[in-house]
Design an enzyme around this catalytic site. Structure first.
Site, PDB file in Angstrom:
ATOM      1  N   PHE A 202       0.804  -1.232   0.000  1.00  0.00           N
ATOM      2  CA  PHE A 202       0.000   0.000   0.000  1.00  0.00           C
ATOM      3  C   PHE A 202       0.829   1.270   0.000  1.00  0.00           C
ATOM      4  O   PHE A 202       0.376   2.327  -0.429  1.00  0.00           O
ATOM      5  CB  PHE A 202      -0.951   0.014   1.206  1.00  0.00           C
ATOM      6  CG  PHE A 202      -0.280   0.344   2.512  1.00  0.00           C
ATOM      7  CD1 PHE A 202      -0.017   1.663   2.865  1.00  0.00           C
ATOM      8  CD2 PHE A 202       0.115  -0.659   3.396  1.00  0.00           C
ATOM      9  CE1 PHE A 202       0.621   1.964   4.067  1.00  0.00           C
ATOM     10  CE2 PHE A 202       0.748  -0.363   4.590  1.00  0.00           C
ATOM     11  CZ  PHE A 202       1.002   0.952   4.924  1.00  0.00           C
ATOM     12  N   SER A 283       5.392  -7.150   3.463  1.00  0.00           N
ATOM     13  CA  SER A 283       5.988  -7.461   4.760  1.00  0.00           C
ATOM     14  C   SER A 283       6.832  -8.740   4.695  1.00  0.00           C
ATOM     15  O   SER A 283       6.628  -9.594   3.826  1.00  0.00           O
ATOM     16  CB  SER A 283       4.868  -7.649   5.785  1.00  0.00           C
ATOM     17  OG  SER A 283       4.006  -8.676   5.337  1.00  0.00           O
ATOM     18  N   GLU A 304      10.931  -7.903  -2.188  1.00  0.00           N
ATOM     19  CA  GLU A 304      11.271  -6.574  -1.643  1.00  0.00           C
ATOM     20  C   GLU A 304      10.489  -6.447  -0.340  1.00  0.00           C
ATOM     21  O   GLU A 304       9.329  -6.028  -0.342  1.00  0.00           O
ATOM     22  CB  GLU A 304      10.851  -5.474  -2.625  1.00  0.00           C
ATOM     23  CG  GLU A 304      11.598  -5.501  -3.939  1.00  0.00           C
ATOM     24  CD  GLU A 304      13.025  -4.961  -3.849  1.00  0.00           C
ATOM     25  OE1 GLU A 304      13.434  -4.490  -2.771  1.00  0.00           O
ATOM     26  OE2 GLU A 304      13.720  -5.024  -4.871  1.00  0.00           O
TER      27      GLU A 304
HETATM   28  P1  NAD Z   1       1.577  -6.848   3.179  1.00  0.00           P
HETATM   29  O1  NAD Z   1       2.619  -7.909   3.232  1.00  0.00           O
HETATM   30  O2  NAD Z   1       0.493  -6.875   4.172  1.00  0.00           O
HETATM   31  O3  NAD Z   1       0.852  -6.856   1.739  1.00  0.00           O
HETATM   32  C1  NAD Z   1       1.581  -6.730   0.539  1.00  0.00           C
HETATM   33  C2  NAD Z   1       0.791  -7.351  -0.609  1.00  0.00           C
HETATM   34  O4  NAD Z   1       0.694  -8.754  -0.392  1.00  0.00           O
HETATM   35  C3  NAD Z   1      -0.648  -6.842  -0.756  1.00  0.00           C
HETATM   36  O5  NAD Z   1      -0.924  -6.680  -2.135  1.00  0.00           O
HETATM   37  C4  NAD Z   1      -1.469  -7.978  -0.166  1.00  0.00           C
HETATM   38  O6  NAD Z   1      -2.777  -8.065  -0.688  1.00  0.00           O
HETATM   39  C5  NAD Z   1      -0.652  -9.180  -0.598  1.00  0.00           C
HETATM   40  N1  NAD Z   1      -0.861 -10.405   0.190  1.00  0.00           N
HETATM   41  C6  NAD Z   1      -1.348 -10.516   1.460  1.00  0.00           C
HETATM   42  N2  NAD Z   1      -1.355 -11.816   1.838  1.00  0.00           N
HETATM   43  C7  NAD Z   1      -0.849 -12.527   0.800  1.00  0.00           C
HETATM   44  C8  NAD Z   1      -0.574 -13.900   0.590  1.00  0.00           C
HETATM   45  N3  NAD Z   1      -0.822 -14.824   1.532  1.00  0.00           N
HETATM   46  N4  NAD Z   1      -0.024 -14.292  -0.579  1.00  0.00           N
HETATM   47  C9  NAD Z   1       0.285 -13.371  -1.532  1.00  0.00           C
HETATM   48  N5  NAD Z   1       0.015 -12.055  -1.406  1.00  0.00           N
HETATM   49  C10 NAD Z   1      -0.529 -11.624  -0.243  1.00  0.00           C
HETATM   50  O7  NAD Z   1       2.377  -5.447   3.225  1.00  0.00           O
HETATM   51  P2  NAD Z   1       1.792  -3.975   3.358  1.00  0.00           P
HETATM   52  O8  NAD Z   1       1.298  -3.755   4.742  1.00  0.00           O
HETATM   53  O9  NAD Z   1       0.909  -3.668   2.201  1.00  0.00           O
HETATM   54  O10 NAD Z   1       3.115  -3.103   3.123  1.00  0.00           O
HETATM   55  C11 NAD Z   1       4.020  -2.730   4.130  1.00  0.00           C
HETATM   56  C12 NAD Z   1       5.240  -3.635   4.121  1.00  0.00           C
HETATM   57  O11 NAD Z   1       5.846  -3.642   2.815  1.00  0.00           O
HETATM   58  C13 NAD Z   1       6.325  -3.150   5.058  1.00  0.00           C
HETATM   59  O12 NAD Z   1       6.895  -4.243   5.708  1.00  0.00           O
HETATM   60  C14 NAD Z   1       7.340  -2.487   4.126  1.00  0.00           C
HETATM   61  O13 NAD Z   1       8.648  -2.427   4.635  1.00  0.00           O
HETATM   62  C15 NAD Z   1       7.246  -3.382   2.931  1.00  0.00           C
HETATM   63  N6  NAD Z   1       7.715  -2.703   1.717  1.00  0.00           N
HETATM   64  C16 NAD Z   1       8.935  -3.066   1.229  1.00  0.00           C
HETATM   65  C17 NAD Z   1       9.442  -2.410   0.112  1.00  0.00           C
HETATM   66  C18 NAD Z   1      10.792  -2.757  -0.436  1.00  0.00           C
HETATM   67  O14 NAD Z   1      11.094  -2.335  -1.554  1.00  0.00           O
HETATM   68  N7  NAD Z   1      11.623  -3.491   0.267  1.00  0.00           N
HETATM   69  C19 NAD Z   1       8.697  -1.404  -0.520  1.00  0.00           C
HETATM   70  C20 NAD Z   1       7.447  -1.078   0.010  1.00  0.00           C
HETATM   71  C21 NAD Z   1       6.969  -1.738   1.140  1.00  0.00           C
END
Ligand code: NAD
Length: 553
Positions: A202, A283, A304
């Protein structure tokens, strides 16, 4: 009146339900907590959303050049006031299945298109984004909650990576290597992978898509994008800008497909053998599941994941630069960048001074907190009630472990009363570097100041966490600098000197080590991950010599 956030525990809800249901539950809770009936899109102040092709109810699947969606209708919620912006009919796993088939059908023609011709399409997409830069930036700000300059900057990042992709389309190259056999030639040939999956988070609702799509398209792949479930309007508006270019140029529908959906479709993508590569941003916890599933089918994943980034301040550092950088890196995007600074490792001779100056700087930033879409605002809300809950829980844990709050620790009452998810940027001292809380990524504007007595100790602290995304050292001594970037220095993917941990450019490879997942996106040679390499040995003579001089006769 919105219900007080503290009465709900989304963490507990997550324990009770299966993961695929979690995001729907979050949406329902967020919708229930919004204070006003009606959608912002219908109010004159937000009429500009319609210029992006958005309506009160939007179809959430773009596949084969057409829009559809047969899943739940969900509301996109504005973090600045908790109100509904517009709604989206999500895609189901069945919709996803059809979409993949359309993408596969589009692939042969796209793969046969020459790279420079693919680059020309990417160039036009960059131009179409330029035309929509301000509006798309405003939408990112409204829906994600980052301030307007950062929203516009995020779209600019997609424009930049499109420009990069155009250049790449003329320079994708393999090597020709000397063969040990007479009249033989060895060469590397790079070919596209096919259809690739991109799952995004997000906090960067369009830039991460852009990093992946531009390179993937130039390399000859079709891309399937699942954006975050809480930023569906950005997914749709950006897809529409791309789709216009496809339609104008007769590009096979299916070169880009997009689906607004939750964890069920994300999990289906991870398990899908038809996707040779899944690029996942999110995450560490979800990334681990995706990585294991993709590895289980011998697919390729590009991860990532979360960071726990540190700024190290040496005794000789320029403290004006340190404080200015730390304010941006700790409080920018309300601490919701993967590269936000979560730990400040301060030499004991400058610790008190930096803490005091940073505390005051964060306090004065509060005069510029407000609706992120408004001009002049520098500090916006958290993205969701769940984020507020995680923030409050981390502050309470820090206090219970003996941490002292120098500044922050609370919701911003004057802004939260209108339904927004505003919390103060928070500076905490007195915790140990190995405290479980300090070792975690709390995705909120909380930074822990830690004391050290030498650069070696500071580097040890920097490297002591599981994540390995971004790190910065402030020093004016050249010998420190080369230690920091050398083999016994920072173990992160991004290793900076005298700049904040956040705010990377697209020209370098972006990503991190250890639990951050090891992936690299964007510049440098990141394109190689979107292609497969064949080593080709060509015999242009009449004899059949074997390698290593083996005789088989
Ligand atoms: P999240 O892991 O909750 O969700 C990320 C994506 O994964 C969403 O599109 C979600 O719908 C999807 N998802 C959820 N469950 C899943 C599953 N079981 N299988 C496959 N896809 C699934 O993360 P968030 O809260 O949206 O974002 C914040 C996190 O992202 C933080 O930890 C942040 O550090 C990380 N982030 C990392 C980078 C990077 O480049 N390293 C960049 C942006 C954000």
């Amino acid at each position: 009146m919105p219900l007080p956030i503290g009465r709900f525990s989304l963490t507990n809800v997550a324990r009770l339900y299966q993961l695929p249901r979690l995001l729907q539950v979050q949406h329902n809770l967020r919708a229930a907590m919004s204070s006003s009936p009606g959608y912002l899109i219908n109010e004159p102040k937000y009429a500009w959303l319609k210029d992006l092709g958005l309506e009160e109810v939007n179809k959430g699947v773009y596949s084969g050049g057409a829009w559809s969606g047969s899943g739940n209708r969900i509301d996109s919620i504005c973090p600045a006031n908790g109100r509904k912006i517009a709604s989206v009919v999500e895609g189901t796993p069945e919709d996803y299945n059809k979409l993949i088939e359309a993408a596969r059908a589009a692939w042969p023609a796209w793969a046969e298109t020459t790279p420079p011709a693919r680059g020309e399409i990417v160039r036009q997409i960059g131009d179409n984004l330029r035309k929509n830069l301000q509006l798309l930036g405003k939408l990112v700000s409204l829906e994600m909650g980052k301030i307007l300059p950062e929203g516009v900057g995020e779209v600019q990042e997609v424009v930049d990576i499109c420009d990069y992709g155009v250049g790449l389309s003329r320079t994708l190259s393999g090597q020709v290597l000397p063969s040990e056999r007479p009249n033989h030639s060895l060469m590397e040939v790079w070919n596209p992978l096919g259809v690739i999956g991109v799952i995004t988070a997000f906090n960067f609702p369009c830039a991460v898509f852009g990093w992946n799509f531009s390179l993937s398209a130039v390399c000859g792949n079709c891309t399937v994008w699942k954006g975050a479930p809480s930023t569906p309007l950005t997914t749709l508006a950006v897809t529409r800008v791309v789709a216009e270019v496809f339609e104008r140029n007769g590009v096979p529908p299916g070169v880009l497909s997009a689906i607004c959906a939750g964890a069920d479709v994300g999990a289906a993508m991870a398990a899908d053998e038809r996707l040779p590569l899944v690029s996942f941003t999110g995450s560490c916890a979800v990334g681990r599941e995706v990585a294991v599933t993709v590895a289980g089918r011998f697919g390729r994943s590009l991860l990532e994941l979360g960071g726990n980034n540190a700024i190290l301040v040496n005794a000789d550092a320029d403290l004006d630069m340190v404080v200015q950088s730390a304010v941006f890196a700790c409080a920018g995007t309300a601490g919701q960048r993967c590269t936000s600074t979560r730990r400040l490792v301060l030499h004991s001779s400058v610790h008190d001074q930096v803490v005091s100056r940073l505390g005051k700087a964060l306090e004065s930033l509060m005069a510029k907190a407000g609706d992120p879409v408004e001009q002049g605002v520098l500090y916006g809300p958290l993205h969701s009630p769940a984020s507020v809950e995680k923030y409050e829980s981390a502050v309470a844990r820090a206090q219970a472990e003996g941490g002292q709050i120098v500044f922050g620790g609370k919701r911003i009452a004057r802004l939260s009363s209108s339904g927004g998810y505003f919390v103060e940027p928070t500076l905490i001292t007195g915790l140990k570097p190995d405290s479980p809380l300090v070792q975690e990524e709390t995705f909120a504007p909380i930074v822990y100041a830690l004391k050290c007595d030498s650069l070696d100790e500071a580097i040890r602290i920097n490297n002591s966490v599981k994540q390995g995304l971004s790190s910065s050292l402030f020093t004016r001594d050249l010998s420190n600098l080369f230690r920091w970037i050398g083999p016994r220095g920072s173990d992160c993917g991004l290793v900076n000197v005298n700049i904040p941990t956040s705010g990377a450019e697209i020209g370098g490879a972006f990503g991190g080590e250890k639990h951050t997942g090891g992936g690299r996106e964007s510049g440098s040679d990141a394109w190689k991950q979107y292609m497969r390499r064949s080593t080709c040995t060509i015999n242009y003579g009449k004899d059949l010599p074997l390698a290593q001089g083996i005789k088989f006769e």
